[in-house]
Design an enzyme around this catalytic site. Structure first.
Site, PDB file in Angstrom:
ATOM      1  N   HIS A   1       0.898  -1.205   0.105  1.00 41.63           N
ATOM      2  CA  HIS A   1      -0.044   0.020  -0.060  1.00 41.63           C
ATOM      3  C   HIS A   1       0.858   1.288  -0.005  1.00 41.63           C
ATOM      4  O   HIS A   1       0.489   2.316  -0.112  1.00 41.63           O
ATOM      5  CB  HIS A   1      -0.922  -0.028   1.193  1.00 41.63           C
TER       6      HIS A   1
HETATM    7  C1  UD1 Z   1      -2.049   6.060   5.294  1.00 40.59           C
HETATM    8  C2  UD1 Z   1      -0.858   6.594   5.730  1.00 40.59           C
HETATM    9  C3  UD1 Z   1       0.107   5.607   5.580  1.00 40.59           C
HETATM   10  C4  UD1 Z   1      -0.110   4.233   6.439  1.00 40.59           C
HETATM   11  C5  UD1 Z   1      -1.524   3.859   5.888  1.00 40.59           C
HETATM   12  C6  UD1 Z   1      -2.082   2.724   6.902  1.00 40.59           C
HETATM   13  C7  UD1 Z   1      -0.237   8.986   5.382  1.00 40.59           C
HETATM   14  C8  UD1 Z   1       0.805   9.756   4.578  1.00 40.59           C
HETATM   15  N1  UD1 Z   1      -0.264   7.555   5.077  1.00 40.59           N
HETATM   16  O1  UD1 Z   1      -1.715   5.741   3.954  1.00 40.59           O
HETATM   17  O2  UD1 Z   1       1.586   5.863   6.444  1.00 40.59           O
HETATM   18  O3  UD1 Z   1       0.874   3.265   6.389  1.00 40.59           O
HETATM   19  O4  UD1 Z   1      -2.524   4.962   5.810  1.00 40.59           O
HETATM   20  O5  UD1 Z   1      -2.969   2.007   6.029  1.00 40.59           O
HETATM   21  O6  UD1 Z   1      -0.956   9.355   6.580  1.00 40.59           O
HETATM   22  N2  UD1 Z   1      -9.133   4.909   0.954  1.00 40.59           N
HETATM   23  C9  UD1 Z   1     -10.503   4.572   0.747  1.00 40.59           C
HETATM   24  N3  UD1 Z   1     -11.192   4.417   2.363  1.00 40.59           N
HETATM   25  C10 UD1 Z   1     -10.371   4.531   3.731  1.00 40.59           C
HETATM   26  C11 UD1 Z   1      -8.880   5.124   3.564  1.00 40.59           C
HETATM   27  C12 UD1 Z   1      -8.479   5.192   2.365  1.00 40.59           C
HETATM   28  O7  UD1 Z   1     -11.130   4.234  -0.055  1.00 40.59           O
HETATM   29  O8  UD1 Z   1     -11.104   4.346   4.576  1.00 40.59           O
HETATM   30  C13 UD1 Z   1      -8.410   5.082  -0.216  1.00 40.59           C
HETATM   31  C14 UD1 Z   1      -8.658   6.430  -0.971  1.00 40.59           C
HETATM   32  O9  UD1 Z   1      -8.607   6.103  -2.381  1.00 40.59           O
HETATM   33  C15 UD1 Z   1      -7.517   7.255  -0.507  1.00 40.59           C
HETATM   34  C16 UD1 Z   1      -6.619   6.143  -0.506  1.00 40.59           C
HETATM   35  O10 UD1 Z   1      -6.937   4.797  -0.005  1.00 40.59           O
HETATM   36  O11 UD1 Z   1      -7.300   8.205  -1.336  1.00 40.59           O
HETATM   37  C17 UD1 Z   1      -5.370   6.590   0.433  1.00 40.59           C
HETATM   38  O12 UD1 Z   1      -5.621   6.764   1.740  1.00 40.59           O
HETATM   39  P1  UD1 Z   1      -4.718   7.797   2.625  1.00 40.59           P
HETATM   40  O13 UD1 Z   1      -5.345   7.840   3.838  1.00 40.59           O
HETATM   41  O14 UD1 Z   1      -4.587   9.199   2.241  1.00 40.59           O
HETATM   42  O15 UD1 Z   1      -3.339   7.069   2.596  1.00 40.59           O
HETATM   43  P2  UD1 Z   1      -3.077   5.595   2.765  1.00 40.59           P
HETATM   44  O16 UD1 Z   1      -2.468   4.940   1.471  1.00 40.59           O
HETATM   45  O17 UD1 Z   1      -3.984   4.927   3.593  1.00 40.59           O
HETATM   46  N1  UDP Z   2      -3.741  -5.127   8.671  1.00 41.06           N
HETATM   47  C1  UDP Z   2      -5.284  -5.764   8.834  1.00 41.06           C
HETATM   48  N2  UDP Z   2      -5.844  -6.172   7.732  1.00 41.06           N
HETATM   49  C2  UDP Z   2      -5.352  -5.991   6.589  1.00 41.06           C
HETATM   50  C3  UDP Z   2      -3.877  -5.516   6.414  1.00 41.06           C
HETATM   51  C4  UDP Z   2      -3.364  -5.038   7.490  1.00 41.06           C
HETATM   52  O1  UDP Z   2      -5.745  -5.770  10.130  1.00 41.06           O
HETATM   53  O2  UDP Z   2      -5.845  -6.578   5.613  1.00 41.06           O
HETATM   54  C5  UDP Z   2      -3.215  -4.819  10.076  1.00 41.06           C
HETATM   55  C6  UDP Z   2      -1.747  -5.486  10.236  1.00 41.06           C
HETATM   56  O3  UDP Z   2      -2.117  -6.731  11.089  1.00 41.06           O
HETATM   57  C7  UDP Z   2      -1.131  -4.249  10.970  1.00 41.06           C
HETATM   58  C8  UDP Z   2      -1.589  -3.131  10.402  1.00 41.06           C
HETATM   59  O4  UDP Z   2      -2.952  -3.578   9.642  1.00 41.06           O
HETATM   60  O5  UDP Z   2      -1.314  -4.592  12.351  1.00 41.06           O
HETATM   61  C9  UDP Z   2      -0.881  -2.621   9.210  1.00 41.06           C
HETATM   62  O6  UDP Z   2      -1.288  -1.266   8.807  1.00 41.06           O
HETATM   63  P1  UDP Z   2      -0.789  -1.004   7.226  1.00 41.06           P
HETATM   64  O7  UDP Z   2      -0.062  -1.908   6.542  1.00 41.06           O
HETATM   65  O8  UDP Z   2      -1.865  -0.530   6.645  1.00 41.06           O
HETATM   66  O9  UDP Z   2       0.122   0.272   7.493  1.00 41.06           O
HETATM   67  P2  UDP Z   2       1.592   0.595   8.340  1.00 41.06           P
HETATM   68  O10 UDP Z   2       1.618  -0.464   9.244  1.00 41.06           O
HETATM   69  O11 UDP Z   2       2.445   0.364   6.821  1.00 41.06           O
HETATM   70  O12 UDP Z   2       1.654   2.071   8.718  1.00 41.06           O
END
Ligand code: UD1
Ligand code: UDP
Length: 362
Positions: free
Chosen positions: A202
């Site tokens: 992601h």
């Molecule tokens: C964010 C964090 C990242 C973290 C990740 C955990 C920042 C800069 N990034 O990245 O560090 O590892 O969360 O998962 O804060 N979206 C949905 N529904 C949701 C959330 C997101 O559809 O509930 C989609 C949207 O299209 C959105 C995209 O995912 O634009 C990215 O979401 P965003 O929260 O901006 O960044 P993450 O990639 O989730």
């Molecule tokens: N995780 C989850 N379901 C999923 C993928 C990840 O519960 O389908 C959990 C995972 O166990 C971990 C956390 O989400 O605790 C990690 O989140 P993510 O990878 O989105 O973010 P990061 O840790 O890289 O910031």
């Protein structure tokens, strides 16, 4: 003593899950959700799985560019913090919610507590690296998860008296929820224990359509040897759909999973391939070999031990390495033999320090 805890994304909910009930017990806690993650599978399911209480505020900020998202959060958080007047604001990790929480509080001269302080990948192209560095430098209490993180902060000139080496709340979350891990998904996807790999992708740097295509092409080539389950982050799903990236039959795509289902799949997998920070830590706790689909990581101690492996994102390198691993399974056993330092209790350490510093010493 009033503490405002700010969270907004899946990993923050999970990593704060052991701390939130303890904070409720020891302090007056206001729980604020920025709404950065909002889809059921990225948000509410974790409150259910981890039996967390409702938030006191949900700011519904949603998705957007970094500036839009962070800017909205700052404006909305300022209003809540001015209204609630907490003595301290607590944030976790390195997301835009973490940054917005810390910067808003520090401008209001409210003390900032940073949980998981000092982690560095030394890659300034990662938005997370910018967030965590800035947050550390406006925090008053920095809770480092490991010695490396502690040393990074000292090297950056953060005064030592602000830094506490407490351990990792992600380990607490994982060990405490272990009995709830759910193996139903193995049946749902017709998987045998330790005969499949798990995949998550992601990161912003891995979800440009060309890079994502390259990684998934590599994974496609290994699926004739091993099934791969891929719970797809919604950011990644959007790109796969938009660019119609090809997915082979044995690469099993599913919606993002709840914690109990995901951890059940992780615990029973042969190995995991991931660019997630949290999953690298959890793989070490559960003793699952972990191939990191990045060129660097903020969790280097597991890599230096040989427990996790920095594989990178080159298509040919991923495909060749995994095939080699499947031909020489002894390498996976070797990774499993290595013992990582896994210690529970970071959450209690944090509470005890906050009580001493904020209550007894005032
Ligand atoms: C964010 C964090 C990242 C973290 C990740 C955990 C920042 C800069 N990034 O990245 O560090 O590892 O969360 O998962 O804060 N979206 C949905 N529904 C949701 C959330 C997101 O559809 O509930 C989609 C949207 O299209 C959105 C995209 O995912 O634009 C990215 O979401 P965003 O929260 O901006 O960044 P993450 O990639 O989730
Ligand atoms: N995780 C989850 N379901 C999923 C993928 C990840 O519960 O389908 C959990 C995972 O166990 C971990 C956390 O989400 O605790 C990690 O989140 P993510 O990878 O989105 O973010 P990061 O840790 O890289 O910031």
């Amino acid at each position: 003593m009033k503490i405002a805890t700010i969270l907004g994304t899946r990993p923050e909910i999970i990593k704060l899950s052991p701390l939130i009930p303890l904070l409720d017990k020891e302090f007056e806690q206001v729980l604020i959700h920025t709404g950065q993650h909002y889809s059921y599978t990225m948000d509410e399911i974790f409150f259910e799985d981890l039996k967390l209480r409702d938030c006191d505020y949900t700011l519904n900020v949603g998705s957007g560019t970094h500036a839009q998202q962070t800017g909205k959060m700052i404006m909305k958080l300022e209003e809540v913090l001015l209204n609630e007047k907490p003595d301290v604001v607590l944030v976790q990790g390195d997301t835009n919610s973490t940054f917005a929480g810390a910067i808003t509080a520090s401008k209001l001269q409210i003390k900032v507590v940073h949980v998981e302080a000092g982690c560095r990948s030394f890659d300034r192209k990662m938005p997370e690296e910018i967030n965590r560095t800035l947050v550390d430098h406006c925090s008053d209490f920095l809770f480092a998860p490991d010695k490396k993180a502690f040393n990074n902060l000292v090297a950056e000139g953060v005064p030592r008296e602000k830094i506490y080496l407490v351990g990792n709340t992600s380990i607490d979350a994982c060990l405490r929820a272990m009995k709830l891990f759910n193996q139903d998904k193995l049946n749902d996807f017709s998987l045998e224990k330790e005969n499949y790999a798990l995949l998550t992708i992601h990161r912003q740097e891995n979800t440009g359509h060309e890079k994502l295509k390259e990684i998934l092409n590599a994974i496609n080539t290994i699926t004739d040897r091993l099934k791969v389950v891929f719970p797809v982050h919604l950011r990644t799903k959007n790109i796969i759909d938009e660019y119609e990236i090809q997915i082979n039959d044995n690469l099993i795509l599913t919606d993002p999973l709840g914690y109990k289902d995901f951890m059940g799949l992780l615990a029973n997998s042969k190995f995991v391939m991931t660019d997630s920070g949290g999953v690298q830590e959890e793989a070490a706790v559960l003793n699952v070999p972990c191939l990191i689909l990045r060129d660097n990581t903020e969790w280097m101690s597991y890599v230096e031990l040989g427990k996790n492996m920095l594989l990178g994102t080159d298509q040919r390198k991923i495909a060749e390495y995994v095939v080699d691993l499947l031909n020489n399974e002894g390498k996976l056993d070797d990774m499993k033999q290595i013992k990582a330092y896994i210690k529970e209790g970071a959450s209690e350490n944090i509470i005890s320090i906050l009580k001493t510093e904020l209550i007894f010493k005032q």
